[in-house]
Design a protein around this motif. Structure first.
Motif, PDB file in Angstrom:
ATOM      1  N   PRO A 215       0.771  -1.216   0.039  1.00  0.00           N
ATOM      2  CA  PRO A 215       0.000   0.121   0.097  1.00  0.00           C
ATOM      3  C   PRO A 215       0.748   1.333  -0.063  1.00  0.00           C
ATOM      4  O   PRO A 215       0.457   2.300  -0.688  1.00  0.00           O
ATOM      5  CB  PRO A 215      -0.951  -0.172   1.299  1.00  0.00           C
ATOM      6  N   GLU A 216       1.988   1.182   0.836  1.00  0.00           N
ATOM      7  CA  GLU A 216       3.082   2.419   0.642  1.00  0.00           C
ATOM      8  C   GLU A 216       3.651   2.871  -0.555  1.00  0.00           C
ATOM      9  O   GLU A 216       3.527   3.810  -1.027  1.00  0.00           O
ATOM     10  CB  GLU A 216       4.007   2.202   1.912  1.00  0.00           C
ATOM     11  N   GLN A 217       3.792   1.560  -1.365  1.00  0.00           N
ATOM     12  CA  GLN A 217       4.358   1.771  -2.694  1.00  0.00           C
ATOM     13  C   GLN A 217       3.188   2.251  -3.608  1.00  0.00           C
ATOM     14  O   GLN A 217       3.716   3.048  -4.383  1.00  0.00           O
ATOM     15  CB  GLN A 217       5.076   0.506  -3.108  1.00  0.00           C
ATOM     16  N   SER A 218       2.023   1.787  -3.470  1.00  0.00           N
ATOM     17  CA  SER A 218       1.028   2.260  -4.421  1.00  0.00           C
ATOM     18  C   SER A 218       0.740   3.804  -4.107  1.00  0.00           C
ATOM     19  O   SER A 218       0.278   4.388  -5.125  1.00  0.00           O
ATOM     20  CB  SER A 218      -0.505   1.375  -4.213  1.00  0.00           C
ATOM     21  N   ALA A 219       0.794   4.017  -2.921  1.00  0.00           N
ATOM     22  CA  ALA A 219       0.343   5.540  -2.548  1.00  0.00           C
ATOM     23  C   ALA A 219       1.600   6.448  -3.031  1.00  0.00           C
ATOM     24  O   ALA A 219       1.108   7.498  -3.725  1.00  0.00           O
ATOM     25  CB  ALA A 219       0.457   5.556  -0.992  1.00  0.00           C
ATOM     26  N   ALA A 220       2.730   5.975  -3.145  1.00  0.00           N
ATOM     27  CA  ALA A 220       3.783   6.514  -3.732  1.00  0.00           C
ATOM     28  C   ALA A 220       3.624   6.757  -5.175  1.00  0.00           C
ATOM     29  O   ALA A 220       3.815   8.138  -5.838  1.00  0.00           O
ATOM     30  CB  ALA A 220       5.065   6.117  -3.527  1.00  0.00           C
ATOM     31  N   VAL A 221       3.128   5.706  -5.854  1.00  0.00           N
ATOM     32  CA  VAL A 221       2.992   5.887  -7.216  1.00  0.00           C
ATOM     33  C   VAL A 221       1.605   6.791  -7.608  1.00  0.00           C
ATOM     34  O   VAL A 221       1.668   7.489  -8.667  1.00  0.00           O
ATOM     35  CB  VAL A 221       2.668   4.479  -7.819  1.00  0.00           C
ATOM     36  N   LEU A 222       0.680   6.574  -6.945  1.00  0.00           N
ATOM     37  CA  LEU A 222      -0.336   7.455  -7.200  1.00  0.00           C
ATOM     38  C   LEU A 222      -0.183   9.013  -6.900  1.00  0.00           C
ATOM     39  O   LEU A 222      -0.583   9.825  -7.591  1.00  0.00           O
ATOM     40  CB  LEU A 222      -1.616   7.054  -6.061  1.00  0.00           C
ATOM     41  N   ARG A 223       0.759   9.179  -5.744  1.00  0.00           N
ATOM     42  CA  ARG A 223       1.016  10.883  -5.774  1.00  0.00           C
ATOM     43  C   ARG A 223       1.958  11.162  -7.063  1.00  0.00           C
ATOM     44  O   ARG A 223       1.841  12.249  -7.450  1.00  0.00           O
ATOM     45  CB  ARG A 223       1.932  10.846  -4.307  1.00  0.00           C
ATOM     46  N   GLU A 224       2.977  10.608  -7.593  1.00  0.00           N
ATOM     47  CA  GLU A 224       3.648  10.854  -8.854  1.00  0.00           C
ATOM     48  C   GLU A 224       2.598  10.864 -10.073  1.00  0.00           C
ATOM     49  O   GLU A 224       3.089  11.729 -10.712  1.00  0.00           O
ATOM     50  CB  GLU A 224       4.879   9.787  -8.978  1.00  0.00           C
ATOM     51  N   ARG A 225       1.960   9.893 -10.174  1.00  0.00           N
ATOM     52  CA  ARG A 225       1.150   9.735 -11.207  1.00  0.00           C
ATOM     53  C   ARG A 225      -0.076  10.846 -11.498  1.00  0.00           C
ATOM     54  O   ARG A 225      -0.380  11.336 -12.504  1.00  0.00           O
ATOM     55  CB  ARG A 225       0.693   8.365 -11.570  1.00  0.00           C
ATOM     56  N   CYS A 226      -0.784  10.728 -10.330  1.00  0.00           N
ATOM     57  CA  CYS A 226      -1.775  11.630 -10.561  1.00  0.00           C
ATOM     58  C   CYS A 226      -1.901  12.822  -9.848  1.00  0.00           C
ATOM     59  O   CYS A 226      -2.983  13.786 -10.095  1.00  0.00           O
ATOM     60  CB  CYS A 226      -3.208  10.655  -9.721  1.00  0.00           C
ATOM     61  N   LEU A 227      -0.876  13.167  -8.984  1.00  0.00           N
ATOM     62  CA  LEU A 227      -0.628  14.486  -8.204  1.00  0.00           C
ATOM     63  C   LEU A 227       0.325  15.233  -8.713  1.00  0.00           C
ATOM     64  O   LEU A 227       0.765  16.194  -8.017  1.00  0.00           O
ATOM     65  CB  LEU A 227      -0.998  14.106  -6.783  1.00  0.00           C
ATOM     66  N   GLY A 228       1.218  14.684  -9.586  1.00  0.00           N
ATOM     67  CA  GLY A 228       2.448  15.415  -9.939  1.00  0.00           C
ATOM     68  C   GLY A 228       2.049  16.940 -10.529  1.00  0.00           C
ATOM     69  O   GLY A 228       2.990  17.694 -10.169  1.00  0.00           O
ATOM     70  N   PHE A 229       1.013  16.904 -11.001  1.00  0.00           N
ATOM     71  CA  PHE A 229       1.008  18.585 -11.415  1.00  0.00           C
ATOM     72  C   PHE A 229       0.572  19.582 -10.383  1.00  0.00           C
ATOM     73  O   PHE A 229       0.740  20.860 -10.546  1.00  0.00           O
ATOM     74  CB  PHE A 229      -0.512  18.647 -11.935  1.00  0.00           C
ATOM     75  N   LEU A 230       0.626  19.065  -8.884  1.00  0.00           N
ATOM     76  CA  LEU A 230       0.532  19.924  -7.847  1.00  0.00           C
ATOM     77  C   LEU A 230       2.019  20.695  -7.611  1.00  0.00           C
ATOM     78  O   LEU A 230       1.875  21.702  -7.087  1.00  0.00           O
ATOM     79  CB  LEU A 230       0.094  19.329  -6.544  1.00  0.00           C
ATOM     80  N   PHE A 231       2.924  19.995  -7.976  1.00  0.00           N
ATOM     81  CA  PHE A 231       4.420  20.161  -7.581  1.00  0.00           C
ATOM     82  C   PHE A 231       4.979  21.332  -8.672  1.00  0.00           C
ATOM     83  O   PHE A 231       6.034  21.729  -8.533  1.00  0.00           O
ATOM     84  CB  PHE A 231       5.183  19.042  -7.422  1.00  0.00           C
TER      85      PHE A 231
END
Length: 321
Positions: A215-231
């Motif tokens: 789950p922690e690895q999946s969360a990291a992928v989701l942040r990079e893939r779906c929330l990358g525009f925030l950064f």
């Protein structure tokens, strides 16, 4: 201000009929009798085309639970409106053909749903959010924009509504620090990252196999893939009030796995507000589901995530953005 007023108990009973707990709704209704500045909410998303059902469902769930909700939508994208029809194809002598600028669309207001016995109401208002000033050009020679129409619309609605949702025609990925008091991220998941490096194995079946992710690895992928525009914002940091996930396909993991992702999101400073599931290709792409927002079965689907989002907004300092 709507004429229909209700007691805290009546509000709590309506909330319980919509799927909420009566005691929790009564506590919120009792404390909310004191005047409070309405929330002006701006959703953030990289691509918002498939997220209108989610936004409409949240707004409808709030209204059906006794809130006065305004959907404040941009009538037309500013750039498309100012450029459409102003300049036509230039002739060979490169001279501009002068034409009259198009008239902006008139504001429209419609009541999508209203409670017959309480204050709950859902109103849809569209208007231009910006105007141009040809006489005041920017450093690049483009007309400066004036966002006072949006500011005026927000100020004019503060006394009549509990929540105001800002819905732009485009640029969902950019925050609105001038008018919004809260920002919530909508993360859209097309392929859920529960396995890494899927490889087609030799053989007649063409089987695909991947290494399972925690789950922690999946969360990291989701942040990079779906929330990358925030950064990538070039401006000041923004305080996010949480993230709502929408999957465009059936989730391949169980509730415990999702809870692990939520814990890791919390650790990273992204408050999880719920998981939703919608059709891969909605019938009304980039449009609010206006007819479905009156249907109790549609509203019920979004009641849990709307409840969590409302609690997150009510727990934050009023007026902070």
């Amino acid at each position: 201000m709507p004429k229909n007023q209700s007691t805290a108990a009546q509000t709590a009973r309506r909330a319980s009929r919509s799927g909420g707990k009566y005691t929790e709704a009564l506590r919120r209704a009792t404390t909310s009798e004191a005047p409070r500045t309405p929330h002006v909410l701006r959703f953030l998303a990289e691509h918002a085309g498939n997220l209108y059902h989610l936004v409409g469902g949240i707004a409808a769930a709030w209204a059906h639970s006794g809130q006065r909700v305004l959907l404040l939508e941009e009538a037309e994208d500013y750039w498309r409106w100012t450029m459409s029809g102003v300049f036509e194809r230039r002739p060979r002598n490169r001279r501009k053909k002068e034409t009259e600028p198009a008239a902006p669309p008139e504001p429209t207001t419609s009541t999508l749903w209203a409670s017959p016995d309480g204050p709950g109401v859902l109103v849809h208002h569209t208007c231009m959010w910006e105007v141009r000033h040809p006489s005041r050009e920017s450093d690049r020679g483009l007309p400066r924009t004036d966002r006072s129409p949006l500011a005026d619309a927000v100020v004019g609605a503060l006394d009549a509504y509990d929540v105001i949702l800002l819905l732009p025609k485009s640029a969902w990925s950019y925050p609105d620090r001038e008018n919004a008091t809260a920002h919530v991220v909508l993360g859209e998941i097309n392929v859920f990252p529960d396995a890494d490096c899927r490889t087609a194995l030799p053989g007649p079946g063409g089987e695909e196999k991947g290494v399972p992710l925690s789950p922690e690895q999946s969360a990291a992928v989701l942040r990079e893939r779906c929330l990358g525009f925030l950064f990538g914002f070039p401006s000041l940091p923004i305080r996010l009030d949480g993230v709502i996930w929408q999957s465009n396909g059936e989730l391949p993991v169980d509730a415990d796995y999702l809870a692990g992702i939520d814990r890791d999101m919390n650790r990273a400073g992204l408050r999880p507000l719920g998981w939703t599931l919608c059709e891969r290709w909605p019938d009304q792409h980039r449009q609010l589901p206006l007819d479905q927002m009156k249907d109790p079965s549609f509203v019920q689907r979004y009641q849990p995530v709307a409840e969590r989002l409302r609690m997150a907004l009510d727990s934050r300092p009023a007026g902070r953005n």
